[in-house]
Structure formats: structure tokens, C-alpha cells
Design a protein around this motif. Structure first.
Motif, PDB file in Angstrom:
ATOM      1  N   SER A  29       0.821  -1.215   0.000  1.00 19.95           N
ATOM      2  CA  SER A  29       0.000   0.000   0.000  1.00 19.95           C
ATOM      3  C   SER A  29       0.855   1.266   0.000  1.00 19.95           C
ATOM      4  N   PHE A  30       2.175   1.116  -0.041  1.00 27.63           N
ATOM      5  CA  PHE A  30       3.083   2.272  -0.044  1.00 27.63           C
ATOM      6  C   PHE A  30       2.666   3.277  -1.120  1.00 27.63           C
ATOM      7  N   ARG A  31       2.594   4.564  -0.721  1.00 27.77           N
ATOM      8  CA  ARG A  31       2.132   5.613  -1.633  1.00 27.77           C
ATOM      9  C   ARG A  31       3.208   6.681  -1.783  1.00 27.77           C
ATOM     10  N   LYS A  32       3.502   7.049  -3.006  1.00 24.41           N
ATOM     11  CA  LYS A  32       4.389   8.196  -3.218  1.00 24.41           C
ATOM     12  C   LYS A  32       3.704   9.297  -4.034  1.00 24.41           C
ATOM     13  N   ALA A  33       2.648   8.947  -4.778  1.00 22.30           N
ATOM     14  CA  ALA A  33       1.955   9.950  -5.585  1.00 22.30           C
ATOM     15  C   ALA A  33       1.007  10.782  -4.737  1.00 22.30           C
ATOM     16  N   ARG A  34       0.511  10.200  -3.622  1.00 26.06           N
ATOM     17  CA  ARG A  34      -0.465  10.883  -2.776  1.00 26.06           C
ATOM     18  C   ARG A  34      -0.060  10.762  -1.307  1.00 26.06           C
ATOM     19  N   PRO A  35       1.094  11.287  -0.944  1.00 28.28           N
ATOM     20  CA  PRO A  35       1.499  11.116   0.442  1.00 28.28           C
ATOM     21  C   PRO A  35       0.664  11.978   1.392  1.00 28.28           C
ATOM     22  N   LYS A  36      -0.008  11.326   2.316  1.00 28.08           N
ATOM     23  CA  LYS A  36      -0.703  11.986   3.414  1.00 28.08           C
ATOM     24  C   LYS A  36      -0.087  11.480   4.710  1.00 28.08           C
ATOM     25  N   LYS A  37      -0.496  12.091   5.817  1.00 26.64           N
ATOM     26  CA  LYS A  37       0.059  11.682   7.096  1.00 26.64           C
ATOM     27  C   LYS A  37      -0.147  10.185   7.325  1.00 26.64           C
ATOM     28  N   ALA A  38      -1.346   9.675   7.025  1.00 25.46           N
ATOM     29  CA  ALA A  38      -1.625   8.251   7.225  1.00 25.46           C
ATOM     30  C   ALA A  38      -0.700   7.383   6.383  1.00 25.46           C
ATOM     31  N   ASP A  39      -0.356   7.853   5.170  1.00 31.71           N
ATOM     32  CA  ASP A  39       0.545   7.086   4.308  1.00 31.71           C
ATOM     33  C   ASP A  39       1.949   7.013   4.914  1.00 31.71           C
ATOM     34  N   ILE A  40       2.386   8.098   5.532  1.00 33.40           N
ATOM     35  CA  ILE A  40       3.704   8.104   6.161  1.00 33.40           C
ATOM     36  C   ILE A  40       3.713   7.151   7.359  1.00 33.40           C
ATOM     37  N   ILE A  41       2.660   7.187   8.166  1.00 37.73           N
ATOM     38  CA  ILE A  41       2.565   6.282   9.316  1.00 37.73           C
ATOM     39  C   ILE A  41       2.558   4.833   8.842  1.00 37.73           C
ATOM     40  N   ALA A  42       1.848   4.559   7.755  1.00 37.11           N
ATOM     41  CA  ALA A  42       1.838   3.203   7.197  1.00 37.11           C
ATOM     42  C   ALA A  42       3.237   2.793   6.747  1.00 37.11           C
ATOM     43  N   THR A  43       3.964   3.714   6.126  1.00 33.43           N
ATOM     44  CA  THR A  43       5.330   3.429   5.696  1.00 33.43           C
ATOM     45  C   THR A  43       6.219   3.110   6.894  1.00 33.43           C
ATOM     46  N   ILE A  44       5.942   3.733   8.016  1.00 30.96           N
ATOM     47  CA  ILE A  44       6.722   3.507   9.231  1.00 30.96           C
ATOM     48  C   ILE A  44       6.395   2.157   9.874  1.00 30.96           C
ATOM     49  N   LEU A  45       5.134   1.708   9.784  1.00 28.43           N
ATOM     50  CA  LEU A  45       4.674   0.551  10.546  1.00 28.43           C
ATOM     51  C   LEU A  45       4.458  -0.721   9.747  1.00 28.43           C
ATOM     52  N   PHE A  46       4.008  -0.607   8.488  1.00 25.50           N
ATOM     53  CA  PHE A  46       3.445  -1.755   7.786  1.00 25.50           C
ATOM     54  C   PHE A  46       4.481  -2.804   7.385  1.00 25.50           C
ATOM     55  N   ALA A  47       4.034  -4.056   7.414  1.00 22.80           N
ATOM     56  CA  ALA A  47       4.876  -5.198   7.086  1.00 22.80           C
ATOM     57  C   ALA A  47       3.994  -6.300   6.522  1.00 22.80           C
ATOM     58  N   ASP A  48       4.631  -7.372   6.039  1.00 26.27           N
ATOM     59  CA  ASP A  48       3.915  -8.512   5.453  1.00 26.27           C
ATOM     60  C   ASP A  48       4.194  -9.770   6.262  1.00 26.27           C
ATOM     61  N   GLY A  49       3.213 -10.669   6.273  1.00 23.16           N
ATOM     62  CA  GLY A  49       3.401 -11.931   6.977  1.00 23.16           C
ATOM     63  C   GLY A  49       2.170 -12.800   6.873  1.00 23.16           C
ATOM     64  N   ALA A  50       2.267 -14.007   7.434  1.00 23.82           N
ATOM     65  CA  ALA A  50       1.165 -14.961   7.380  1.00 23.82           C
ATOM     66  C   ALA A  50       1.196 -15.859   8.602  1.00 23.82           C
ATOM     67  N   ALA A  51       0.034 -16.395   8.932  1.00 22.75           N
ATOM     68  CA  ALA A  51      -0.090 -17.375  10.010  1.00 22.75           C
ATOM     69  C   ALA A  51      -1.096 -18.428   9.586  1.00 22.75           C
ATOM     70  N   ALA A  52      -0.920 -19.642  10.083  1.00 19.70           N
ATOM     71  CA  ALA A  52      -1.851 -20.728   9.793  1.00 19.70           C
ATOM     72  C   ALA A  52      -2.105 -21.515  11.073  1.00 19.70           C
ATOM     73  N   LEU A  53      -3.362 -21.932  11.258  1.00 22.68           N
ATOM     74  CA  LEU A  53      -3.762 -22.703  12.426  1.00 22.68           C
ATOM     75  C   LEU A  53      -4.579 -23.901  11.968  1.00 22.68           C
ATOM     76  N   THR A  54      -4.438 -25.025  12.662  1.00 24.33           N
ATOM     77  CA  THR A  54      -5.252 -26.204  12.403  1.00 24.33           C
ATOM     78  C   THR A  54      -6.141 -26.466  13.603  1.00 24.33           C
ATOM     79  N   LEU A  55      -7.417 -26.746  13.337  1.00 26.49           N
ATOM     80  CA  LEU A  55      -8.422 -26.936  14.379  1.00 26.49           C
ATOM     81  C   LEU A  55      -9.247 -28.184  14.101  1.00 26.49           C
ATOM     82  N   SER A  56      -9.704 -28.826  15.168  1.00 26.72           N
ATOM     83  CA  SER A  56     -10.671 -29.923  15.023  1.00 26.72           C
ATOM     84  C   SER A  56     -11.247 -30.246  16.396  1.00 26.72           C
ATOM     85  N   GLY A  57     -12.146 -31.210  16.425  1.00 24.20           N
ATOM     86  CA  GLY A  57     -12.710 -31.679  17.679  1.00 24.20           C
ATOM     87  C   GLY A  57     -11.869 -32.726  18.371  1.00 24.20           C
ATOM     88  N   GLU A  58     -10.780 -33.133  17.760  1.00 27.49           N
ATOM     89  CA  GLU A  58      -9.893 -34.119  18.365  1.00 27.49           C
ATOM     90  C   GLU A  58      -9.073 -33.449  19.471  1.00 27.49           C
TER      91      GLU A  58
END
Length: 350
Positions: free
Chosen positions: A173-202
Motif C-alpha cells: 500500500s506504499f504511496r508516493k503519488a499521494r502522500p498523506k500523514k496516514a501514508d507516512i505512518i503506514a510506511t513507518i509501521l506496515f509489514a507482510d506476513g502470514a499465520a496458519a492454524l489447524t483446528l478440530s474436535g480431536e
């Protein structure tokens, strides 16, 4: 029906983004475009973030295009993260992909149709008759909201094995054409990742209780996405920390009552660390000792804000260090997201 957690895995993409290098490049790219950049630049150092990971290398951010480019990156990167996290979770559970009956997928940082579990089907080896349940638009609350949905599906299907995968590629979501304060904060904080969980009645040694949620009226502008020709642009209202301070305690108490818990019974809160100020606000609102959310701060420092999966990075580390097993008391996982909303899940020793 009682639902149990069999495994939890997390992963990040290959491109490391040290915060110092991000700050340097952001100054070069955004400084000339945003007159308020110098005023916000110190937040790179005070954000509590030291390292993040992205599906895109540094050079991509200098030439990032519009929807087509960004969503192509999302499709490729999110699918790889899905396969990585799911493969690990299945291995830890001792399951094979063709033993999974229900697939719940949470992602809000791109558009995939067919959805990510379909993109990953052949590589994973899922059966043709799996029930597919994709969830979009839940933002940072998506991990816990997704877990609540997955838990209800598992409870309603006593013989089923369920795989929940949560994937976000926030850096795109990095923005350079429309930098607003929220875009700068996102640039400071945002990252990528994933998690997976397995569930059942066992039966295992970790039980997932029925969750609860809260959505406040007249709060739609607080958090979310704006959509334009360049793609998704973050909405962060400056009121978020104050809102958390004033509202989270009553929301947590109401959720605990709905779930049949007294908050005093809870051994530890497990929270999504949206940012340093939000973690501080959670400790204040929930009457926690200063520094009690230590793992949340550690995950924020080491991985940044990955949105929905981040809370599972926290949960994984807390389970690894034995907080719940040592106390014998339940955990309360929680996350805040667009809506404005909160989601809660109680996690018990089996």
C-alpha cells in the motif's frame, strides 16, 4: 462441541526491511513530495519497529505502479506466504493437505478471485470437495475474527479438520503519488506476513472457546482502505489510541461476560500490536501493569504491523514460552480493526 488447536505456524516473506534503511529511502522518495515529512520523520525511531519483511524488494517501492502492478505482487507474494504457512501448520499437526475438510482464508490487502486457497490448491494438494470460506475486509481484526469463524465451523462439523490461513501484504500500500500523514505512518509501521492454524474436535492440550465481537456505531472513518487508481490507501484516524483508551475496557468486559468469563480469571491478554501508542493505550485501558504486553512490543519491534496475522505471532511466542501452561489460566486473544471493531477469543488449557 469442543474445538481444539492442533498447530500454529507463522512466516514472513524473504525481503528484509531494516527500519533505518526504510527511513533513509523514505526521506529520498517522500521528503520532496510531502511538506510535513520532516515533522513525522522522527517517528521512524520512536515507532518501536526495528525490522520488517516484504513480498517486494526495496527497489520496487521506487517504481511501484498502480492497481495492476500492486495486485500482481499481492497475488504472487500472498500465495507463496499461504503455501509456506499452511505447509508448516499441517506438518506440525501431523496432517496431510488431503485430510483437510474446511479452508478458511483471511486477507484484506489485495484482490484474489479465485481466492488464495484456490490459487494454492494444486501446490498444497487439497481435495476437490473442501469447503472454502474466504474472508475479506476485516483488517487488523481479521486474525481473531477469522479464528472465531473457523471455531464455529469446526464446532458445527464434529468430524472435520479445519485449516485457517491469514495472509497480509501491507507494504504494497506504499504511496508516493499521494502522500498523506496516514501514508507516512503506514510506511513507518506496515509489514507482510502470514499465520496458519489447524483446528478440530480431536482433543489436544489447547482448547479454543467461543469468541465475541463488538462494532461501534459512527466509527466507519476511523480505520480502513480508500480505493483509487493506485490501489489501496490506508485510513488511520489520529483518534485511535484515545478511542482504545476510553473504550477497550468496557468492550473486553462485555466480551468476557458474553463468553462466560470474569476478566480476573484471565492469565494474560494476547493482543494485536497495531503500534506503540496502541499497545500503551491497551495497557492503560485494561488496567495492565506497564510493560505487561512485552511480547506484543517484541513482535512489533521484530516484524512490524502485519495487520491480521500479527496477533498469531504474539500467541505463538506466548505459547512457546509456556505462559498458559505455567499458570493454568486462560488467555484472551484480541484485536482491533475497521468497523471500528474489536474481536476476542478465549484460549484455554485443554
Amino acid at each position: 462441541m469442543t474445538v481444539y488447536l492442533h498447530s500454529l505456524s507463522t512466516c514472513v516473506p524473504p525481503h528484509a526491511l531494516p527500519q533505518g534503511e526504510v527511513a533513509r529511502r523514505a526521506h529520498e522518495i517522500l521528503g520532496p513530495r510531502f511538506k510535513g515529512f520532516e515533522r513525522l520523520a522522527p517517528v521512524f525511531e520512536t515507532s518501536g519497529v526495528e525490522m520488517r519483511y516484504s513480498v517486494a524488494p526495496f527497489d520496487w517501492f521506487e517504481t511501484a505502479g498502480g492497481w495492476t502492478d500492486r495486485n500482481a505482487r499481492y497475488m504472487a507474494g500472498a500465495t507463496e506466504l499461504y503455501i509456506d504457512a499452511a505447509t508448516q501448520a499441517l506438518a506440525h499437526a501431523g496432517w496431510t493437505a488431503d485430510q483437510v475438510d474446511i479452508l478458511v482464508t483471511v486477507s484484506s490487502t489485495g484482490i484474489a478471485t479465485p481466492t488464495l486457497e484456490a490459487q494454492a490448491k494444486v501446490a498444497m494438494g487439497f481435495r476437490d470437495d473442501c469447503l472454502r470460506v474466504p474472508l475479506f475486509g476485516l483488517g487488523c481484526a481479521g486474525g481473531i475474527s477469522g479464528l472465531n469463524v473457523a471455531r464455529e465451523l469446526a464446532a458445527a462439523n464434529p468430524q472435520a479438520r479445519l485449516l485457517l490461513v491469514v495472509v497480509e501484504t501491507c507494504t504494497l500500500s506504499f504511496r508516493k503519488a499521494r502522500p498523506k500523514k496516514a501514508d507516512i505512518i503506514a510506511t513507518i509501521l506496515f509489514a507482510d506476513g502470514a499465520a496458519a492454524l489447524t483446528l478440530s474436535g480431536e482433543e489436544t492440550d489447547i482448547r479454543i472457546g467461543r469468541g465475541a465481537s463488538r462494532t461501534w456505531d459512527d466509527t466507519l472513518p476511523i480505520m480502513g482502505w480508500e480505493v483509487d487508481e493506485d490501489g489501496l490507501a490506508v485510513v488511520f484516524d489520529r483518534s485511535i489510541p484515545d478511542f482504545v483508551t476510553s473504550e477497550m475496557r468496557s468492550a473486553a468486559d462485555s466480551a468476557c461476560a458474553e463468553m462466560g468469563l470474569d476478566r480476573a480469571e484471565i492469565g494474560r491478554i494476547v493482543s494485536h500490536p497495531g503500534g506503540a501508542k496502541v499497545v500503551d493505550a491497551l495497557e492503560t485501558s485494561l488496567d495492565l501493569d506497564v510493560g505487561m504486553l512485552d511480547v506484543e512490543r517484541d513482535i512489533l519491534r521484530e516484524f512490524g504491523n502485519m495487520s491480521a496475522p500479527t496477533v498469531f505471532f504474539v500467541l505463538e511466542r506466548i505459547l512457546q514460552r509456556g505462559d498458559m501452561a505455567g499458570s493454568g489460566r486462560p488467555l484472551l486473544a484480541c484485536a482491533l480493526g475497521p468497523g471500528f471493531s474489536a474481536a476476542f477469543t478465549p484460549i484455554y488449557p485443554g
